[in-house]
Scaffold this motif. Structure first.
Motif, mmCIF file in Angstrom:
data_model
loop_
_atom_site.group_PDB
_atom_site.id
_atom_site.type_symbol
_atom_site.label_atom_id
_atom_site.label_comp_id
_atom_site.label_asym_id
_atom_site.label_seq_id
_atom_site.Cartn_x
_atom_site.Cartn_y
_atom_site.Cartn_z
ATOM 1 N N ALA A 140 0.822 -1.254 0.218
ATOM 2 C CA ALA A 140 0.001 -0.040 -0.052
ATOM 3 C C ALA A 140 1.016 1.405 0.089
ATOM 4 N N THR A 155 1.940 -3.668 -8.169
ATOM 5 C CA THR A 155 0.310 -3.754 -7.706
ATOM 6 C C THR A 155 -0.388 -2.781 -8.018
ATOM 7 N N GLN A 156 0.218 -1.378 -7.810
ATOM 8 C CA GLN A 156 -0.562 -0.074 -7.831
ATOM 9 C C GLN A 156 -0.787 0.147 -9.245
ATOM 10 N N VAL A 161 -5.113 0.384 -4.160
ATOM 11 C CA VAL A 161 -4.728 -0.449 -2.850
ATOM 12 C C VAL A 161 -5.337 0.375 -1.623
ATOM 13 N N LEU A 185 -7.502 -4.898 -2.543
ATOM 14 C CA LEU A 185 -7.227 -4.412 -4.026
ATOM 15 C C LEU A 185 -8.494 -4.309 -4.861
#
Length: 258
Positions: A140, A155-156, A161, A185
């Motif tokens: 995050a 991920t982002q 997130v 997510l």
């Protein structure tokens, strides 16, 4: 009958019903029919998922846990998958239909679970689960943070997130030596990148492999042209760049013929 927690599988069984209920409620349950729980153990989270109006599946690698689940959740028995999630063919298993991922993830493979889910992002609109708190915060983290890195950026790039809440060791059996954290997510509406995805991954990983150096030095192996290296962005360290700046950097490197 109960299941013995196995250290080599990273098992720590959640025993707090209220936290299990909160994790089950962390998904929106919108836009998909299937929900896949990873590592259900003795089903403390499964029990609350089964109350939802969705098709619940579980994937478990531990034979003892599978026997327990089959004995205690009879109506789930044909949706208990004895497999390693990291080796699963999700497209084949769910006929390319969208699925949500949820779980109290084994901490020793939690980052790999995220990377697998990113690889299957076309099929996974939503993902929620419990991690070691340090890993959850890393996923995050925003730019400028010491915990911001490869896992954060990759991920982002595809998901929004949200860090939801922290969980103490005392609610597990056996208790882990660390705090835990639950994150959610949600796939971005426009998650298709305007760059070559494999190259974007390579740029991010190469940059953070030497995170204390400026991009001019950490990306040296990419053979960047002298003209492009004059750009001010290359005087920055990787942790200073937002996801959007990493995407822009990748685009410019592509245009530079790399």
């Amino acid at each position: 009958m109960s299941v013995r927690a196995k250290k080599h599988l990273g098992q720590h069984f959640l025993k707090d019903e209220s936290i299990a209920s909160k994790i089950a409620d962390s998904l929106s349950f919108e836009g998909y029919q299937h929900v896949l729980e990873i590592g259900p153990g003795m089903g403390v989270l499964t029990k609350y998922l089964l109350k939802k109006d969705k098709t619940i599946w579980v994937v478990e690698i531990d034979p003892e846990s599978i026997d327990y689940l089959k004995g205690h959740y009879l109506h789930l028995s044909d949706r208990i998958i004895n497999a390693d999630f990291l080796k699963m063919d999700l497209a084949a298993q769910f006929n390319n239909e969208p699925i949500a991922i949820i779980g109290n993830f084994p901490y020793n493979i939690s980052s790999q679970i995220v990377f697998k889910s990113i690889a299957c992002r076309d099929q996974i609109p939503e993902f929620s689960g419990m991690f070691q708190k340090e890993v959850a915060l890393r996923i995050a983290a925003g730019p400028g943070s010491k915990t911001y890195g490869i896992l954060s950026v990759l991920t982002q790039a595809f998901y929004d997130v949200e860090y939801l809440f922290s969980v103490p060791p005392t609610v597990f059996n056996p208790p882990p030596r660390v705090d835990s954290g639950v994150i959610r997510l949600v796939r971005k509406k426009d998650y298709q990148l305007q760059v070559d995805v494999a190259f974007f991954f390579r740029v991010v990983k190469t940059a953070f492999n030497q995170r204390r150096k400026t991009l001019r030095n950490s990306l040296k192996s990419l053979q960047i042209s002298d003209k492009l290296k004059e750009d001010v962005i290359f005087a920055q360290r990787p942790e200073q760049l937002s996801v959007e700046q990493f995407l822009e950097l990748t685009k410019r490197l592509e245009e530079d013929g790399i």
